[in-house]
Design a protein around this motif. Structure first.
Motif, mmCIF file in Angstrom:
data_model
loop_
_atom_site.group_PDB
_atom_site.id
_atom_site.type_symbol
_atom_site.label_atom_id
_atom_site.label_comp_id
_atom_site.label_asym_id
_atom_site.label_seq_id
_atom_site.Cartn_x
_atom_site.Cartn_y
_atom_site.Cartn_z
ATOM 1 N N ASP A 94 18.936 31.012 17.746
ATOM 2 C CA ASP A 94 18.218 32.241 18.084
ATOM 3 C C ASP A 94 18.685 33.328 17.115
ATOM 4 O O ASP A 94 19.874 33.381 16.801
ATOM 5 C CB ASP A 94 18.547 32.638 19.533
ATOM 6 C CG ASP A 94 17.885 33.931 19.939
ATOM 7 O OD1 ASP A 94 18.483 35.012 19.686
ATOM 8 O OD2 ASP A 94 16.776 33.881 20.480
ATOM 9 N N PRO A 95 17.782 34.187 16.640
ATOM 10 C CA PRO A 95 18.182 35.208 15.667
ATOM 11 C C PRO A 95 19.295 36.149 16.136
ATOM 12 O O PRO A 95 19.910 36.830 15.323
ATOM 13 C CB PRO A 95 16.889 35.991 15.414
ATOM 14 C CG PRO A 95 15.791 35.052 15.765
ATOM 15 C CD PRO A 95 16.338 34.191 16.879
ATOM 16 N N TYR A 96 19.567 36.164 17.439
ATOM 17 C CA TYR A 96 20.596 37.067 17.960
ATOM 18 C C TYR A 96 21.744 36.329 18.637
ATOM 19 O O TYR A 96 22.505 36.934 19.392
ATOM 20 C CB TYR A 96 19.955 38.093 18.909
ATOM 21 C CG TYR A 96 19.026 39.001 18.142
ATOM 22 C CD1 TYR A 96 19.500 40.121 17.482
ATOM 23 C CD2 TYR A 96 17.675 38.691 18.033
ATOM 24 C CE1 TYR A 96 18.658 40.928 16.741
ATOM 25 C CE2 TYR A 96 16.820 39.492 17.287
ATOM 26 C CZ TYR A 96 17.321 40.605 16.644
ATOM 27 O OH TYR A 96 16.488 41.392 15.905
ATOM 28 N N ASP A 97 21.903 35.035 18.352
ATOM 29 C CA ASP A 97 23.011 34.309 18.978
ATOM 30 C C ASP A 97 24.328 34.567 18.231
ATOM 31 O O ASP A 97 24.362 35.230 17.189
ATOM 32 C CB ASP A 97 22.697 32.816 19.136
ATOM 33 C CG ASP A 97 22.568 32.041 17.830
ATOM 34 O OD1 ASP A 97 23.056 32.496 16.777
ATOM 35 O OD2 ASP A 97 21.974 30.945 17.873
ATOM 36 N N ASP A 98 25.418 34.066 18.798
ATOM 37 C CA ASP A 98 26.742 34.312 18.231
ATOM 38 C C ASP A 98 26.893 33.743 16.823
ATOM 39 O O ASP A 98 27.589 34.321 15.984
ATOM 40 C CB ASP A 98 27.832 33.727 19.133
ATOM 41 C CG ASP A 98 28.003 34.496 20.429
ATOM 42 O OD1 ASP A 98 27.537 35.661 20.515
ATOM 43 O OD2 ASP A 98 28.606 33.934 21.369
ATOM 44 N N THR A 99 26.241 32.610 16.555
ATOM 45 C CA THR A 99 26.331 32.018 15.220
ATOM 46 C C THR A 99 25.704 32.945 14.185
ATOM 47 O O THR A 99 26.295 33.182 13.116
ATOM 48 C CB THR A 99 25.665 30.629 15.189
ATOM 49 O OG1 THR A 99 26.370 29.762 16.085
ATOM 50 C CG2 THR A 99 25.686 30.042 13.791
ATOM 51 N N VAL A 100 24.540 33.479 14.482
ATOM 52 C CA VAL A 100 23.888 34.390 13.534
ATOM 53 C C VAL A 100 24.734 35.642 13.340
ATOM 54 O O VAL A 100 24.876 36.138 12.211
ATOM 55 C CB VAL A 100 22.446 34.719 13.972
ATOM 56 C CG1 VAL A 100 21.833 35.798 13.077
ATOM 57 C CG2 VAL A 100 21.584 33.464 13.955
ATOM 58 N N GLU A 101 25.343 36.145 14.410
ATOM 59 C CA GLU A 101 26.213 37.319 14.266
ATOM 60 C C GLU A 101 27.387 37.011 13.338
ATOM 61 O O GLU A 101 27.770 37.835 12.503
ATOM 62 C CB GLU A 101 26.702 37.797 15.637
ATOM 63 C CG GLU A 101 25.609 38.308 16.556
ATOM 64 C CD GLU A 101 24.770 39.443 15.967
ATOM 65 O OE1 GLU A 101 25.320 40.302 15.236
ATOM 66 O OE2 GLU A 101 23.558 39.479 16.243
ATOM 67 N N ARG A 129 21.425 27.022 9.948
ATOM 68 C CA ARG A 129 22.737 27.364 9.417
ATOM 69 C C ARG A 129 23.791 27.393 10.502
ATOM 70 O O ARG A 129 23.510 27.608 11.677
ATOM 71 C CB ARG A 129 22.692 28.730 8.736
ATOM 72 C CG ARG A 129 21.882 28.708 7.472
ATOM 73 C CD ARG A 129 22.718 29.159 6.304
ATOM 74 N NE ARG A 129 22.063 28.780 5.075
ATOM 75 C CZ ARG A 129 22.678 28.232 4.054
ATOM 76 N NH1 ARG A 129 23.966 28.007 4.091
ATOM 77 N NH2 ARG A 129 22.021 27.923 2.974
ATOM 78 N N LEU A 130 25.025 27.180 10.072
ATOM 79 C CA LEU A 130 26.189 27.294 10.932
ATOM 80 C C LEU A 130 27.361 27.745 10.082
ATOM 81 O O LEU A 130 27.251 27.850 8.862
ATOM 82 C CB LEU A 130 26.496 25.957 11.621
ATOM 83 C CG LEU A 130 26.822 24.764 10.731
ATOM 84 C CD1 LEU A 130 27.773 23.825 11.465
ATOM 85 C CD2 LEU A 130 25.542 24.000 10.408
#
Length: 149
Positions: A94-101, A129-130
């Motif tokens: 999700d564009p706002y999940d912890d990974t993206v942050e 991505r991760l």
């Protein structure tokens, strides 16, 4: 130079640039090398790298989390190899999940501000991505000449 001073000089080289070579282990035990960008977080002794879910390095790290990371000075006379155990974040969903942050933090630390963060967020999910977090357990190499004096 004391052992602690040498270790500190070798670790410092991780912060002096943002490019290096990630070494993972293939299924048959041979090394697999990838040129990647990174940020080093000395307070945590962690190297962070943005990777994609479908690459060999990711598959290798899921099977065997041992990895090495090689950086050199700009003149290539000094180098550091950091060895450690990899920890992988979840894949961006999700564009706002912890990974993206975390990917945003990493991008800022390597390249500064992005011209379009909404596009960046969407690309991180689309590209699957991760974040690779390599916990530095041991370093060796040759520190810069000025750091050896």
């Amino acid at each position: 130079m004391t052992q602690d001073a040498t270790q500190n000089a070798l670790l410092a080289l991780l912060s002096q640039g943002h490019g290096g070579v990630l070494v993972t282990l293939k299924r048959d035990g041979r090394p697999q090398l990838s040129n990647v960008g990174h940020a080093y977080y000395p307070d945590e002794r962690i190297i962070r790298v943005s990777i994609t879910d479908d690459r060999a390095k990711t598959r290798n790290l899921r099977r065997d989390p041992r990895a090495s990371y090689h950086v050199t000075s700009s003149d290539r006379w000094a180098y550091t190899v950091a060895e450690g155990t990899a920890d992988l974040s979840p894949v961006a969903q999700d564009p706002y999940d912890d990974t993206v942050e975390e990917l945003i933090r990493l991008y800022r630390d390597v390249l500064g501000e992005h011209p379009d963060w909404e596009d960046f967020r969407a690309a991180m999910v689309r590209d699957r991505r991760l974040v690779l977090r390599l916990r530095v357990e041991r370093v060796y190499g040759i520190p810069k000449a000025a750091d050896r004096d």
